[in-house]
Design a protein around this motif. Structure first.
Motif, PDB file in Angstrom:
ATOM      1  N   ILE A  87     -26.525 -10.229-102.765  1.00  0.00           N
ATOM      2  CA  ILE A  87     -26.916  -9.118-101.885  1.00  0.00           C
ATOM      3  C   ILE A  87     -27.884  -9.595-100.815  1.00  0.00           C
ATOM      4  O   ILE A  87     -27.714  -9.314 -99.618  1.00  0.00           O
ATOM      5  N   ASP A  88     -28.917 -10.332-101.224  1.00  0.00           N
ATOM      6  CA  ASP A  88     -29.932 -10.769-100.259  1.00  0.00           C
ATOM      7  C   ASP A  88     -29.365 -11.764 -99.246  1.00  0.00           C
ATOM      8  O   ASP A  88     -29.718 -11.720 -98.055  1.00  0.00           O
ATOM      9  N   ALA A  89     -28.499 -12.657 -99.704  1.00  0.00           N
ATOM     10  CA  ALA A  89     -27.920 -13.643 -98.786  1.00  0.00           C
ATOM     11  C   ALA A  89     -27.046 -12.962 -97.733  1.00  0.00           C
ATOM     12  O   ALA A  89     -27.126 -13.292 -96.540  1.00  0.00           O
ATOM     13  N   THR A  90     -26.231 -12.016 -98.149  1.00  0.00           N
ATOM     14  CA  THR A  90     -25.367 -11.333 -97.182  1.00  0.00           C
ATOM     15  C   THR A  90     -26.184 -10.436 -96.256  1.00  0.00           C
ATOM     16  O   THR A  90     -25.844 -10.276 -95.075  1.00  0.00           O
ATOM     17  N   ASN A  91     -27.280  -9.861 -96.755  1.00  0.00           N
ATOM     18  CA  ASN A  91     -28.159  -9.071 -95.887  1.00  0.00           C
ATOM     19  C   ASN A  91     -28.785  -9.956 -94.804  1.00  0.00           C
ATOM     20  O   ASN A  91     -28.839  -9.584 -93.627  1.00  0.00           O
ATOM     21  N   ARG A  92     -29.280 -11.135 -95.209  1.00  0.00           N
ATOM     22  CA  ARG A  92     -29.890 -12.036 -94.229  1.00  0.00           C
ATOM     23  C   ARG A  92     -28.873 -12.522 -93.201  1.00  0.00           C
ATOM     24  O   ARG A  92     -29.212 -12.720 -92.033  1.00  0.00           O
ATOM     25  N   ASN A  93     -27.654 -12.721 -93.644  1.00  0.00           N
ATOM     26  CA  ASN A  93     -26.613 -13.208 -92.732  1.00  0.00           C
ATOM     27  C   ASN A  93     -26.051 -12.109 -91.837  1.00  0.00           C
ATOM     28  O   ASN A  93     -25.258 -12.393 -90.929  1.00  0.00           O
ATOM     29  N   GLY A  94     -26.428 -10.874 -92.120  1.00  0.00           N
ATOM     30  CA  GLY A  94     -25.937  -9.774 -91.297  1.00  0.00           C
ATOM     31  C   GLY A  94     -24.502  -9.384 -91.587  1.00  0.00           C
ATOM     32  O   GLY A  94     -23.856  -8.741 -90.758  1.00  0.00           O
ATOM     33  N   THR A  95     -23.996  -9.774 -92.764  1.00  0.00           N
ATOM     34  CA  THR A  95     -22.600  -9.471 -93.095  1.00  0.00           C
ATOM     35  C   THR A  95     -22.483  -8.542 -94.294  1.00  0.00           C
ATOM     36  O   THR A  95     -21.398  -8.397 -94.866  1.00  0.00           O
ATOM     37  N   ALA A  96     -23.577  -7.927 -94.685  1.00  0.00           N
ATOM     38  CA  ALA A  96     -23.569  -7.142 -95.912  1.00  0.00           C
ATOM     39  C   ALA A  96     -22.869  -5.810 -95.725  1.00  0.00           C
ATOM     40  O   ALA A  96     -23.294  -4.960 -94.941  1.00  0.00           O
ATOM     41  N   THR A  97     -21.775  -5.640 -96.426  1.00  0.00           N
ATOM     42  CA  THR A  97     -21.077  -4.367 -96.531  1.00  0.00           C
ATOM     43  C   THR A  97     -20.667  -4.197 -97.990  1.00  0.00           C
ATOM     44  O   THR A  97     -20.717  -5.149 -98.785  1.00  0.00           O
ATOM     45  N   GLY A  98     -20.266  -2.976 -98.329  1.00  0.00           N
ATOM     46  CA  GLY A  98     -19.820  -2.760 -99.693  1.00  0.00           C
ATOM     47  C   GLY A  98     -18.658  -3.666-100.060  1.00  0.00           C
ATOM     48  O   GLY A  98     -18.622  -4.237-101.160  1.00  0.00           O
ATOM     49  N   ALA A  99     -17.717  -3.839 -99.134  1.00  0.00           N
ATOM     50  CA  ALA A  99     -16.553  -4.691 -99.405  1.00  0.00           C
ATOM     51  C   ALA A  99     -16.966  -6.145 -99.582  1.00  0.00           C
ATOM     52  O   ALA A  99     -16.420  -6.857-100.434  1.00  0.00           O
ATOM     53  N   GLU A 100     -17.931  -6.602 -98.790  1.00  0.00           N
ATOM     54  CA  GLU A 100     -18.404  -7.986 -98.902  1.00  0.00           C
ATOM     55  C   GLU A 100     -19.055  -8.233-100.264  1.00  0.00           C
ATOM     56  O   GLU A 100     -18.828  -9.271-100.896  1.00  0.00           O
ATOM     57  N   ILE A 101     -19.849  -7.277-100.722  1.00  0.00           N
ATOM     58  CA  ILE A 101     -20.505  -7.430-102.022  1.00  0.00           C
ATOM     59  C   ILE A 101     -19.468  -7.399-103.145  1.00  0.00           C
ATOM     60  O   ILE A 101     -19.545  -8.185-104.099  1.00  0.00           O
ATOM     61  N   GLU A 102     -18.495  -6.526-103.043  1.00  0.00           N
ATOM     62  CA  GLU A 102     -17.462  -6.452-104.081  1.00  0.00           C
ATOM     63  C   GLU A 102     -16.676  -7.757-104.165  1.00  0.00           C
ATOM     64  O   GLU A 102     -16.370  -8.243-105.263  1.00  0.00           O
ATOM     65  N   ALA A 103     -16.373  -8.336-103.007  1.00  0.00           N
ATOM     66  CA  ALA A 103     -15.673  -9.622-103.013  1.00  0.00           C
ATOM     67  C   ALA A 103     -16.532 -10.704-103.642  1.00  0.00           C
ATOM     68  O   ALA A 103     -16.041 -11.563-104.384  1.00  0.00           O
ATOM     69  N   GLY A 104     -17.832 -10.663-103.363  1.00  0.00           N
ATOM     70  CA  GLY A 104     -18.733 -11.649-103.955  1.00  0.00           C
ATOM     71  C   GLY A 104     -18.853 -11.480-105.459  1.00  0.00           C
ATOM     72  O   GLY A 104     -18.938 -12.476-106.191  1.00  0.00           O
ATOM     73  N   VAL A 105     -18.861 -10.242-105.944  1.00  0.00           N
ATOM     74  CA  VAL A 105     -18.931 -10.008-107.389  1.00  0.00           C
ATOM     75  C   VAL A 105     -17.642 -10.484-108.065  1.00  0.00           C
ATOM     76  O   VAL A 105     -17.675 -11.017-109.181  1.00  0.00           O
ATOM     77  N   ASP A 106     -16.505 -10.314-107.392  1.00  0.00           N
ATOM     78  CA  ASP A 106     -15.248 -10.831-107.945  1.00  0.00           C
ATOM     79  C   ASP A 106     -15.304 -12.355-108.095  1.00  0.00           C
ATOM     80  O   ASP A 106     -14.839 -12.912-109.102  1.00  0.00           O
ATOM     81  N   GLU A 107     -15.878 -13.028-107.124  1.00  0.00           N
ATOM     82  CA  GLU A 107     -16.030 -14.479-107.208  1.00  0.00           C
ATOM     83  C   GLU A 107     -17.005 -14.850-108.326  1.00  0.00           C
ATOM     84  O   GLU A 107     -16.782 -15.813-109.077  1.00  0.00           O
ATOM     85  N   LEU A 108     -18.081 -14.077-108.448  1.00  0.00           N
ATOM     86  CA  LEU A 108     -19.028 -14.287-109.535  1.00  0.00           C
ATOM     87  C   LEU A 108     -18.342 -14.122-110.883  1.00  0.00           C
ATOM     88  O   LEU A 108     -18.599 -14.881-111.827  1.00  0.00           O
ATOM     89  N   ASN A 109     -17.457 -13.144-110.988  1.00  0.00           N
ATOM     90  CA  ASN A 109     -16.724 -12.919-112.230  1.00  0.00           C
ATOM     91  C   ASN A 109     -15.908 -14.147-112.618  1.00  0.00           C
ATOM     92  O   ASN A 109     -15.899 -14.561-113.785  1.00  0.00           O
TER      93      ASN A 109
END
Length: 316
Positions: A87-109
């Motif tokens: 969450i913090d990395a995508t916020n700093r990069n200016g790319t944070a959206t719900g879809a971006e976080i969901e994709a990142g959680v899928d990768e984390l999974n």
């Protein structure tokens, strides 16, 4: 003359004159007592053995449960830490959206599943929901305002220029301050940062009254970072920085005596209104928090939980 058959039965032998069947009954009772005693002794030994075996089995089972619980908590901690970093990395990069976080959680999974599969466990992390917010970064001055804040996390201030030199009695008019103006409940809460006697001082006050010193650190001439939501000054604990009585009320964040300090702020806020200022403070859409489902299974354990992840949110 008394004859020879006296009290000894007349034969002079002095033997047992009880009938034979009575003597046999007495012998049977003696054997029965011996056998009963032996049975009781064997039973006690068997009971002790069974009791020891039961205690040992319970201890082994308990150790197994504790180990499994520890592994489940390890999986939970890893999922929360890595989701927060995402969450913090995508916020700093200016790319944070719900879809971006969901994709990142899928990768984390996928990463966690592979990591714990080698241990014989099945780990599953799935995104549930995200809460939109605003990411703030950049310089602040007396005109900087973040209005209608519902919640805030990872809020820190760093000075580039010298802090005002003052004391608690004059802090409200001279010290650099972050002011929390409570919209509904009324009143203000202030956190002051200033120099005094060669030290950097953090103090807390309310409604502009004389503040109470919270902590101090030897000034080194370098920039100082105050983590308000984390209660830390330059990485060291500074209890009580965050105003605990802000509660769930909305508040505006303002700054006083900031123009000459060269202070910069970073924060993630949940607010219905876009924070605004006339400085170079950058405000962009962000993700405030995320909710994830976590499941972990082994041969001995089934663990399921839903976790809200909001890194750097104050405990109060």
């Amino acid at each position: 003359m008394i004859g020879g058959d006296g009290a000894d039965g007349g034969d002079g032998s002095g033997g047992d004159r009880r009938p034979a069947d009575r003597r046999f009954r007495d012998a049977d009772r003696g054997q029965l007592l011996l056998i009963s005693g032996l049975v009781v002794a064997v039973s006690l030994v068997a009971l002790v053995v069974l009791l020891n075996a039961s205690i040992y089995s319970e201890n082994v089972a308990t150790r197994g449960v504790e180990a499994a619980d520890g592994e489940a908590l390890e999986v939970r901690a890893a999922a929360v830490e890595e989701t927060g970093a995402l969450i913090d990395a995508t916020n700093r990069n200016g790319t944070a959206t719900g879809a971006e976080i969901e994709a990142g959680v899928d990768e984390l999974n996928r990463n966690l599943s592979g990591r714990y599969a080698s241990r014989g466990g099945i780990a599953v992390v799935e995104p549930v929901d995200t809460t939109p917010g605003w990411y703030l970064s950049g310089p602040v001055n007396d005109s900087t305002t973040a209005p209608d804040v519902d919640r805030i996390r990872a809020f820190s201030l760093t000075n580039e220029s010298a802090l005002p030199s003052t004391d608690a009695a004059n802090a409200s008019s001279e010290a650099f301050a972050a002011v929390f103006n409570r919209s509904a409940a009324g009143g203000t809460r202030e956190v002051y940062l200033y120099e005094n006697g060669g030290d950097v001082v953090v103090a807390g006050g309310e409604n502009g009254s004389t503040p109470t010193e919270l902590c101090r650190s030897a000034a080194t001439g370098d920039p100082v970072t105050l983590d308000l939501t984390g209660d830390r000054l330059d990485g060291e604990p500074c209890p009580g920085v965050w105003p605990a009585d802000l509660g769930d009320d909305e508040y505006d964040i303002e700054f006083e005596n900031a123009d000459g300090v060269g202070a910069a702020a970073t924060a993630t806020v949940e607010s219905a209104t876009e924070p605004a200022s006339d400085t170079a403070l950058t405000v962009r859409e962000a993700v405030y928090d995320a909710t994830i489902d976590l499941r972990y299974r082994t041969a001995d354990l089934r663990f399921e939980t839903t976790v809200r992840v909001a890194p750097g949110e104050p405990d109060a």
